[in-house]
Design an enzyme around this catalytic site. Structure first.
Site, short mmCIF file in Angstrom:
data_model
loop_
_atom_site.label_atom_id
_atom_site.label_comp_id
_atom_site.label_asym_id
_atom_site.label_seq_id
_atom_site.Cartn_x
_atom_site.Cartn_y
_atom_site.Cartn_z
N GLU A 129 44.51 55.70 47.68
CA GLU A 129 44.70 57.29 47.86
C GLU A 129 44.26 57.98 46.72
OE1 GLU A 129 46.89 55.18 48.71
OE2 GLU A 129 47.38 55.29 50.85
N PHE A 161 62.21 55.69 56.01
CA PHE A 161 60.95 54.75 55.67
C PHE A 161 59.81 55.55 55.12
CE2 PHE A 161 57.14 52.24 57.14
CZ PHE A 161 57.12 51.46 56.03
N GLN A 162 59.11 54.98 54.09
CA GLN A 162 57.97 55.65 53.52
C GLN A 162 58.50 57.18 53.18
OE1 GLN A 162 54.42 54.67 55.51
NE2 GLN A 162 54.13 53.02 54.15
N LYS A 202 56.11 64.66 60.40
CA LYS A 202 55.41 64.25 61.45
C LYS A 202 55.70 64.84 62.88
CE LYS A 202 54.19 59.90 63.67
NZ LYS A 202 54.23 58.36 63.59
N MET A 249 37.68 52.50 23.31
CA MET A 249 38.22 53.67 22.78
C MET A 249 39.62 53.29 22.11
SD MET A 249 37.40 56.74 21.64
CE MET A 249 36.49 57.93 22.83
C1 LIG Z 1 44.97 55.71 33.48
C2 LIG Z 1 44.63 55.41 32.03
N1 LIG Z 1 45.12 54.59 31.48
C3 LIG Z 1 45.12 54.43 30.01
C4 LIG Z 1 44.39 55.29 29.30
C5 LIG Z 1 44.27 55.21 28.08
N2 LIG Z 1 42.91 54.86 27.52
C6 LIG Z 1 41.82 55.84 27.23
S1 LIG Z 1 40.38 55.29 26.83
C7 LIG Z 1 40.89 53.55 27.26
C8 LIG Z 1 40.04 52.53 27.13
C9 LIG Z 1 38.83 52.82 28.23
O1 LIG Z 1 38.17 51.47 28.35
P1 LIG Z 1 36.71 51.57 29.15
O2 LIG Z 1 36.96 52.06 30.15
O3 LIG Z 1 36.35 49.99 29.29
O4 LIG Z 1 35.78 52.33 28.46
P2 LIG Z 1 35.23 52.22 26.92
O5 LIG Z 1 36.11 52.81 26.11
O6 LIG Z 1 35.13 50.73 26.33
O7 LIG Z 1 33.97 52.95 26.85
C10 LIG Z 1 42.07 53.65 27.56
C11 LIG Z 1 43.03 52.25 27.77
C12 LIG Z 1 43.78 56.24 30.14
N3 LIG Z 1 42.87 57.20 29.53
N4 LIG Z 1 43.79 56.41 31.45
#
Ligand SMILES: Cc1ncc(C[n+]2csc(CCOP(=O)(O)OP(=O)(O)O)c2C)c(N)n1
Length: 584
Positions: free
Chosen positions: A50, A112-113, A162, A481
């Site tokens: 979703e 439920f749900q 519903k 990052m």
């Molecule tokens: C849903 C979510 N969980 C955790 C984070 C924290 N976070 C920010 S950047 C990142 C790493 C992103 O890795 P990737 O998608 O491989 O991109 P890269 O930085 O390697 O280009 C994380 C874990 C986030 N922004 N969103």
């Protein structure tokens, strides 16, 4: 005319001009899906999760300018959707999201749900409704579209029990909406606009700082007129990219945490800063007490609650960016009859010289390698090959920032990224929505190997719904990052930033019926991108890149924007050879 609640929902969508709905069914909304079975003129795109329905609606909305619509069932479906709602809220994307709810007599009974959808989405939406009486259904939907698309745009949620969907009700779609306490201001105050015009013509070191509000109000032509008239340099936020063409000599590109040296320096030294449709968020301002410390600040925004929220504003103008800019240009013509005085003209000339020097001496740059693919290079080549004309989407992380820095955006509504919430997993589903709204256009999702894995199941939707999204995975084997912060701020104590166990993305793509391509060497980048663009249908191009690469410039969190780290200590940023690899 009497119709079931379920049919009323779809009739309302038709009258709002909705042509596509992103959704996933379940018990509470099955009455709607039953009507949908032979309902004409509405495309339903069945997502696999979703949140993807919400993100797809965001991509559709951002690139078409229409209101995105999604439809999911009760309980876990609604809670899955919340991330996308919050994402849309923070990036001011207009959506109408429908969720199913247990029958009214069971609400609050642990049915439920069952989840308290309106309670859960209250802070994640601009407004939300629980339809308790089917006689109100049509009016509520009309109001939902009105609220989503007017004022500061945002997501509106309608919760549908519903029994309301099953029973029959009189149907009469209202022509207009009257909400007594909701009256967004569109026209800026003429006195304030005049004040702003006076400040602008007297400014010796002016800068425009433009955000997503320019894009949502389709104000790029008015911005162009303002720049043509005043010759003031323009810096854009992450959400604003494309509001002004980055190839323009007056473009300072992005500002803030990963903004350009020249944008941050120009803002820091400005004496008049004109913020338009931007909200001074912390990624832009850095340390607030050190942001644009010498500037008189003019802020044009449709949302009065944004004014002086983070940074104290000297000349606030509440209104629609498009209309206010139109009026501001008129007022400037008037002011320019007496100004600028020669002293100001001379100072402006010096300022432009200084800005040009910053731009020339400190461009974005990275060190080239013949051995390992540099992520910036991949983005540059995507930019070159598409001539800045593709519709671009990203996940969240380093790759997102490299796209913001190195893709040369030309047009508004050509760019979707999760700016406010920073939602990993945003890329693929959003790109699907972009593609659905822009059939025949090239849609490229530049993703991270981490972000991609948060919604990779949507490859199935791309195949099934014939959405030929091209995904380029900037594969650095981890959460780049996070690794960057651990390297630069946590003394290289790497923890949970490497991603072992990732699948073979080429075979994963193939398993879904997509084309999979792989690149490991710099010389293969261009041919592979060309092949990806030329290949019909959805494609995943997995590019193994240098895992040690960091995004620079970088303002450490809590720092002032002029405290940018420009490059690893070993690199001389003035080195001409390194600069020649920038390509612009
Ligand atoms: C849903 C979510 N969980 C955790 C984070 C924290 N976070 C920010 S950047 C990142 C790493 C992103 O890795 P990737 O998608 O491989 O991109 P890269 O930085 O390697 O280009 C994380 C874990 C986030 N922004 N969103």
């Amino acid at each position: 005319m009497k119709l079931s609640g379920a049919r009323i929902v779809l009739e309302c969508l038709k009258r709002e001009g909705v042509d596509v709905v992103f959704g996933l069914p379940g018990g509470a909304v099955l009455p709607i899906y039953d009507v949908l079975h032979d309902f004409k003129g509405l495309r339903h795109i069945l997502v696999r999760q979703e949140a993807a329905a919400g993100h797809a609606a965001e991509g559709y909305s951002r690139t078409t300018g229409k209101i995105g619509v999604c439809l999911v069932t009760s309980g876990p479906a609604a809670t899955n959707l919340v991330t996308a709602l919050q994402d849309a809220l923070m990036d001011s994307i207009p959506l109408v999201a429908f969720t199913g709810q247990v029958p009214t007599h069971l609400i609050g009974n642990d049915a439920f749900q069952e989840a308290d959808n309106v309670g859960i989405t209250r802070s994640a939406t601009k407004h939300n409704f629980l339809v308790k009486d089917g006689n109100d259904l049509a009016a509520i939907i009309k109001e939902a579209f009105h609220i989503a698309g007017t004022g500061r745009p945002g997501p509106v949620h309608v919760d549908l029990p519903k029994d309301v969907l099953v029973k029959e009700w009189a149907f009469d779609y209202p022509e207009t909406v009257h909400l007594r306490s909701y009256n967004p201001t569109y026209e800026g105050h003429p006195g304030q606009i005049k004040k702003a015009a006076r400040a602008i013509v007297r400014a010796k070191r002016p800068v425009l700082y433009v955000g997503g509000g320019i894009i949502s109000s389709d104000a790029s032509p008015e911005l162009r007129a303002l720049v043509d008239l005043t010759q003031i340099p323009v810096t854009q936020t992450l959400m604003g990219l494309g509001a002004f063409p980055m190839a323009d000599p007056l473009s300072l590109d992005m500002l803030g945490m990963h903004g350009t040296y020249y944008a941050n320096m120009a803002v820091h030294h400005s004496d008049v800063l004109v913020a338009i449709g931007a909200r001074f968020d912390d990624r832009v301002t850095g340390r607030v007490d050190a942001f644009a410390p010498h500037a008189e600040i003019i802020h044009i925004d449709i949302d009065p609650s944004s004014i002086s929220k983070n940074i104290k504003v000297d000349i606030p103008i509440v209104g629609d960016c498009k209309r206010v800019l139109g009026k501001l240009v008129e007022a400037l013509h008037e002011e320019l009859r007496t100004y600028p005085a020669s002293g100001v003209r001379e100072a402006r000339k010096q300022w432009m010289g200084q800005v040009a020097e910053w731009k020339r001496d400190f461009p974005l740059h990275y060190e080239w390698s013949d051995e390992v693919v540099k992520p910036q290079h991949v983005v540059q080549e995507i930019s070159n090959l598409t001539a800045g004309e593709a519709l671009i989407v990203t996940g969240v992380g380093q790759h997102q920032m490299w796209v913001a820095q190195y893709y040369r955006f030309k047009h508004p509504r050509a760019w979707c990224t999760s700016g406010g919430l920073g939602t990993m997993g945003y890329g693929l589903p959003t790109a699907m929505g972009v593609q659905a709204g822009n059939p025949g256009k090239l849609v490229v999702n530049v993703d991270g190997d981490g972000s991609f894995q948060m919604n990779s199941q949507e490859l199935a939707t791309c195949v099934e719904e014939k959405l030929p999204v091209k995904t380029v995975i900037i594969n650095n084997g981890g959460h780049g990052m996070v690794r960057q912060w651990q390297r630069l701020i946590y003394k290289e104590r790497y923890c949970a930033s490497d991603l072992g166990g990732s699948p073979d993305f080429v075979r994963l793509a193939e398993a879904y019926g997509c084309t999979g391509l792989r690149v490991t060497r710099p010389s293969e980048v261009v041919p592979a991108l060309e092949k990806m663009i030329a290949t019909p249908g959805p494609v995943v191009l997995d590019v193994t890149v240098d895992k040690h690469e960091c995004v620079f410039p970088m303002v450490p969190a809590g720092g002032a924007n002029i405290d940018m780290i420009l490059a690893p200590p070993s690199v001389d940023v003035r080195d001409k050879a390194a600069r020649s690899q920038t390509g612009f």
